[in-house]
Design a protein around this motif. Sequence first.
Motif, PDB file in Angstrom:
ATOM      1  N   ASP A   1       0.123  -4.841  17.669  1.00  0.00           N
ATOM      2  CA  ASP A   1       1.538  -5.286  17.804  1.00  0.00           C
ATOM      3  C   ASP A   1       1.570  -6.916  18.155  1.00  0.00           C
ATOM      4  OD1 ASP A   1       4.241  -5.227  17.775  1.00  0.00           O
ATOM      5  OD2 ASP A   1       4.694  -4.421  19.622  1.00  0.00           O
ATOM      6  N   PRO A   2       1.885  -7.523  16.999  1.00  0.00           N
ATOM      7  CA  PRO A   2       2.716  -7.174  15.858  1.00  0.00           C
ATOM      8  C   PRO A   2       1.583  -6.590  14.978  1.00  0.00           C
ATOM      9  CG  PRO A   2       2.069  -9.645  16.003  1.00  0.00           C
ATOM     10  CD  PRO A   2       1.920  -9.041  17.390  1.00  0.00           C
ATOM     11  N   PHE A   3       1.991  -5.747  13.999  1.00  0.00           N
ATOM     12  CA  PHE A   3       1.269  -5.128  13.119  1.00  0.00           C
ATOM     13  C   PHE A   3       1.232  -5.830  11.874  1.00  0.00           C
ATOM     14  CE2 PHE A   3       0.611  -1.512  10.085  1.00  0.00           C
ATOM     15  CZ  PHE A   3      -0.273  -0.673  10.896  1.00  0.00           C
ATOM     16  N   GLU A   4      -0.064  -6.438  11.686  1.00  0.00           N
ATOM     17  CA  GLU A   4      -0.161  -7.387  10.514  1.00  0.00           C
ATOM     18  C   GLU A   4      -0.348  -6.653   9.122  1.00  0.00           C
ATOM     19  OE1 GLU A   4      -2.167 -11.314  10.668  1.00  0.00           O
ATOM     20  OE2 GLU A   4      -3.753 -10.392   9.399  1.00  0.00           O
ATOM     21  N   VAL A   5       0.417  -7.050   8.022  1.00  0.00           N
ATOM     22  CA  VAL A   5       0.366  -6.742   6.738  1.00  0.00           C
ATOM     23  C   VAL A   5      -0.172  -7.844   5.947  1.00  0.00           C
ATOM     24  CG1 VAL A   5       1.529  -5.727   4.700  1.00  0.00           C
ATOM     25  CG2 VAL A   5       1.723  -4.658   7.147  1.00  0.00           C
ATOM     26  N   TRP A   6      -1.065  -7.659   4.846  1.00  0.00           N
ATOM     27  CA  TRP A   6      -1.525  -8.821   4.354  1.00  0.00           C
ATOM     28  C   TRP A   6      -0.677  -8.835   3.157  1.00  0.00           C
ATOM     29  CZ3 TRP A   6      -7.781  -8.333   3.587  1.00  0.00           C
ATOM     30  CH2 TRP A   6      -8.282  -8.732   4.936  1.00  0.00           C
ATOM     31  N   GLY A   7      -0.295 -10.314   2.702  1.00  0.00           N
ATOM     32  CA  GLY A   7       0.692 -10.685   1.646  1.00  0.00           C
ATOM     33  C   GLY A   7       2.061 -10.571   1.902  1.00  0.00           C
ATOM     34  N   THR A   8       2.900 -10.360   1.017  1.00  0.00           N
ATOM     35  CA  THR A   8       4.488 -10.369   1.526  1.00  0.00           C
ATOM     36  C   THR A   8       4.809  -9.035   1.772  1.00  0.00           C
ATOM     37  OG1 THR A   8       5.004  -9.809  -0.761  1.00  0.00           O
ATOM     38  CG2 THR A   8       4.836 -12.119  -0.169  1.00  0.00           C
ATOM     39  N   GLY A   9       3.891  -8.046   1.392  1.00  0.00           N
ATOM     40  CA  GLY A   9       4.280  -6.608   1.867  1.00  0.00           C
ATOM     41  C   GLY A   9       4.823  -6.094   0.553  1.00  0.00           C
ATOM     42  N   GLU A  10       5.242  -6.962  -0.350  1.00  0.00           N
ATOM     43  CA  GLU A  10       6.025  -6.140  -1.671  1.00  0.00           C
ATOM     44  C   GLU A  10       5.054  -6.092  -2.764  1.00  0.00           C
ATOM     45  OE1 GLU A  10       9.238  -5.683  -1.221  1.00  0.00           O
ATOM     46  OE2 GLU A  10       8.812  -6.459   0.556  1.00  0.00           O
ATOM     47  N   GLN A  11       3.608  -6.154  -2.667  1.00  0.00           N
ATOM     48  CA  GLN A  11       2.795  -5.708  -3.640  1.00  0.00           C
ATOM     49  C   GLN A  11       2.868  -4.416  -3.858  1.00  0.00           C
ATOM     50  OE1 GLN A  11       2.281  -7.413  -0.601  1.00  0.00           O
ATOM     51  NE2 GLN A  11      -0.080  -7.440  -0.478  1.00  0.00           N
ATOM     52  N   VAL A  12       2.551  -3.818  -5.044  1.00  0.00           N
ATOM     53  CA  VAL A  12       2.942  -2.595  -5.654  1.00  0.00           C
ATOM     54  C   VAL A  12       1.472  -1.983  -5.713  1.00  0.00           C
ATOM     55  CG1 VAL A  12       3.968  -0.839  -7.286  1.00  0.00           C
ATOM     56  CG2 VAL A  12       5.298  -2.816  -6.056  1.00  0.00           C
ATOM     57  N   ARG A  13       1.497  -0.726  -5.253  1.00  0.00           N
ATOM     58  CA  ARG A  13       0.108  -0.056  -5.657  1.00  0.00           C
ATOM     59  C   ARG A  13       0.389   1.366  -6.003  1.00  0.00           C
ATOM     60  NH1 ARG A  13      -1.174  -4.374  -6.022  1.00  0.00           N
ATOM     61  NH2 ARG A  13      -2.587  -5.578  -4.982  1.00  0.00           N
ATOM     62  N   THR A  14      -0.543   2.041  -6.693  1.00  0.00           N
ATOM     63  CA  THR A  14      -0.718   3.462  -6.763  1.00  0.00           C
ATOM     64  C   THR A  14      -2.033   4.065  -5.998  1.00  0.00           C
ATOM     65  OG1 THR A  14      -1.517   3.023  -8.763  1.00  0.00           O
ATOM     66  CG2 THR A  14       0.698   3.610  -8.794  1.00  0.00           C
ATOM     67  N   TRP A  15      -1.774   4.379  -4.748  1.00  0.00           N
ATOM     68  CA  TRP A  15      -2.945   5.033  -4.223  1.00  0.00           C
ATOM     69  C   TRP A  15      -3.218   6.422  -4.453  1.00  0.00           C
ATOM     70  CZ3 TRP A  15       0.379   1.655  -1.429  1.00  0.00           C
ATOM     71  CH2 TRP A  15      -0.049   0.558  -0.458  1.00  0.00           C
ATOM     72  N   ILE A  16      -4.668   6.609  -4.627  1.00  0.00           N
ATOM     73  CA  ILE A  16      -4.917   8.083  -4.987  1.00  0.00           C
ATOM     74  C   ILE A  16      -5.833   8.574  -3.827  1.00  0.00           C
ATOM     75  CG2 ILE A  16      -6.621   7.130  -6.540  1.00  0.00           C
ATOM     76  CD1 ILE A  16      -6.184   9.777  -8.327  1.00  0.00           C
ATOM     77  N   TYR A  17      -5.869   9.743  -3.438  1.00  0.00           N
ATOM     78  CA  TYR A  17      -6.300  10.686  -2.267  1.00  0.00           C
ATOM     79  C   TYR A  17      -7.705  11.115  -2.750  1.00  0.00           C
ATOM     80  CZ  TYR A  17      -7.205  13.479   1.736  1.00  0.00           C
ATOM     81  OH  TYR A  17      -7.830  13.912   2.745  1.00  0.00           O
ATOM     82  N   VAL A  18      -8.683  10.803  -2.072  1.00  0.00           N
ATOM     83  CA  VAL A  18     -10.208  11.018  -2.519  1.00  0.00           C
ATOM     84  C   VAL A  18     -10.495  12.509  -3.276  1.00  0.00           C
ATOM     85  CG1 VAL A  18     -11.214  11.877  -0.138  1.00  0.00           C
ATOM     86  CG2 VAL A  18     -12.449  10.739  -1.965  1.00  0.00           C
ATOM     87  N   ASP A  19      -9.616  13.603  -2.553  1.00  0.00           N
ATOM     88  CA  ASP A  19      -9.933  14.847  -3.376  1.00  0.00           C
ATOM     89  C   ASP A  19      -9.439  14.893  -4.805  1.00  0.00           C
ATOM     90  OD1 ASP A  19     -10.846  15.261  -0.877  1.00  0.00           O
ATOM     91  OD2 ASP A  19      -9.104  17.035  -0.413  1.00  0.00           O
ATOM     92  N   ASP A  20      -8.422  14.129  -5.018  1.00  0.00           N
ATOM     93  CA  ASP A  20      -7.876  13.882  -6.391  1.00  0.00           C
ATOM     94  C   ASP A  20      -9.011  13.264  -7.127  1.00  0.00           C
ATOM     95  OD1 ASP A  20      -5.636  15.766  -6.529  1.00  0.00           O
ATOM     96  OD2 ASP A  20      -4.410  14.175  -5.219  1.00  0.00           O
ATOM     97  N   VAL A  21      -9.268  12.047  -6.747  1.00  0.00           N
ATOM     98  CA  VAL A  21     -10.415  11.228  -7.221  1.00  0.00           C
ATOM     99  C   VAL A  21     -11.780  12.104  -7.812  1.00  0.00           C
ATOM    100  CG1 VAL A  21     -12.136   9.389  -7.211  1.00  0.00           C
ATOM    101  CG2 VAL A  21      -9.729   8.985  -6.146  1.00  0.00           C
ATOM    102  N   VAL A  22     -12.138  13.196  -6.955  1.00  0.00           N
ATOM    103  CA  VAL A  22     -13.289  13.652  -7.234  1.00  0.00           C
ATOM    104  C   VAL A  22     -12.979  14.710  -7.988  1.00  0.00           C
ATOM    105  CG1 VAL A  22     -14.767  15.587  -5.945  1.00  0.00           C
ATOM    106  CG2 VAL A  22     -14.288  13.552  -4.986  1.00  0.00           C
ATOM    107  N   ARG A  23     -11.815  15.533  -7.950  1.00  0.00           N
ATOM    108  CA  ARG A  23     -11.435  16.436  -9.150  1.00  0.00           C
ATOM    109  C   ARG A  23     -11.304  15.865 -10.482  1.00  0.00           C
ATOM    110  NH1 ARG A  23      -8.375  18.991  -5.097  1.00  0.00           N
ATOM    111  NH2 ARG A  23      -9.626  20.857  -4.341  1.00  0.00           N
ATOM    112  N   MET A  24     -10.640  14.647 -10.547  1.00  0.00           N
ATOM    113  CA  MET A  24     -10.640  14.165 -11.783  1.00  0.00           C
ATOM    114  C   MET A  24     -11.932  13.688 -12.569  1.00  0.00           C
ATOM    115  SD  MET A  24      -7.097  12.117 -11.186  1.00  0.00           S
ATOM    116  CE  MET A  24      -6.255  11.772 -12.859  1.00  0.00           C
TER     117      MET A  24
END
Length: 359
Positions: free
Chosen positions: A213-236
Amino acid sequence: MSSGGFFEGRRVTVTGGASFIGSHLSAALLAAGARVRVADDYSSGSPANLSPILADVEALELDLRDPDAARAACAGAELVFHLAAAHGGRGYIDSHPVQCAENLLLDQVVLRAALRAGTGKVVFASSACVYPTGLQRVPAPDRKLREEMVGPPYEPDGMYGMAKLCGELSLRSLVAEHGLDGVICRYFTAYGPRCSESHAIVAMIARAFTGADPFEVWGTGEQVRTWIYVDDVVRMTMLAAQRLGGGQAVNVATEERHTVREAAELVLRTTGHRARIRTNPDMPTGPMYRSADAALARRLLGYTPQVDLAEGVRRTAEWYYTTRDRDLTARLLDRLVVERGGGRDEPWRVQGDDGAVAP
Ligand SMILES: NC(=O)c1ccc[n+]([C@@H]2O[C@H](COP(=O)([O-])OP(=O)(O)OC[C@H]3O[C@@H](n4cnc5c(N)ncnc54)[C@H](O)[C@@H]3O)[C@@H](O)[C@H]2O)c1
């Protein structure tokens, strides 16, 4: 596992199989009946990642940049899942271009070894970093990165993206000229248990764990991502191995988009840590707007990712909080967010995934 029958009795090699994604993939292949060989130099992967399956896989400790080592890794394998790479999150790939360039060598040596060994198919772990960075600079809510957008003039994301692009093109050349079969899986920002702190979601969970605390976030925080969970990565990845060939590339991604600030707020809510978010635009941030199109995967693999970010963060935080030492993590965190993490010695990990105390 829907693809179980396909893998039953097959001899498969997973390069980088002791990695975050590779260890989950190796376990799933084993569960699907495959005979699994893991080839890893434990530079960022860890024997602890393999502890739940170590007795059931053939584990080779090898530097795959050495042609003899790559030959041993590929010998007799019907399928090679090539995941080994000098790799880490944004903090690592932006600050380690020379190490990322080593992937050019690594991929050439492994692909050549697979060809010579008569491997039926290579599944190459590529990345969203092969997409033109010019398409990802400004917010464009309707622009999703589609597989055919990778083409001349190429504009990959740094040396890491350049090496992945060359790996893709090399695999395609071997498919076209030498009859090696291959599939390219373009992973978009994966996360989950065993992921290192150099990736944003786990870095944020680590900050919450250590009470930042403070809780640092890199960049402006406005960067957009599509995060994928590892179980889905493995299945695909397994479905791609089963159903695709001919050098086909497919996004391994979800279309669930979030800003980095939204992800930080989710981590704070999930962990119950109360802190003020402070953005830091001076730190490496990557493209402002990286959003995947998953239509081809839906059509060719018949699969849509099952774990949304809220559930994935819950599972990942649970893993992190039960396997890490708080004081040690706090001391090492500045280094962990820019290094590859893992490796043979992980002093901050107090337990293996199977509950055993790590050496
Ligand atoms: N995690 C992600 O979000 C993501 C996104 C895009 C692509 N990828 C790719 O997926 C693959 C796996 O990613 P990960 O996140 O599990 O990474 P990771 O760093 O955990 O895995 C890389 C593995 O390769 C091994 N390795 C590195 N150099 C080697 C060498 N010379 N010989 C033998 N082994 C070697 C490491 O020890 C490690 O186990 C990598 O190819 C990575 O580039 C990952």
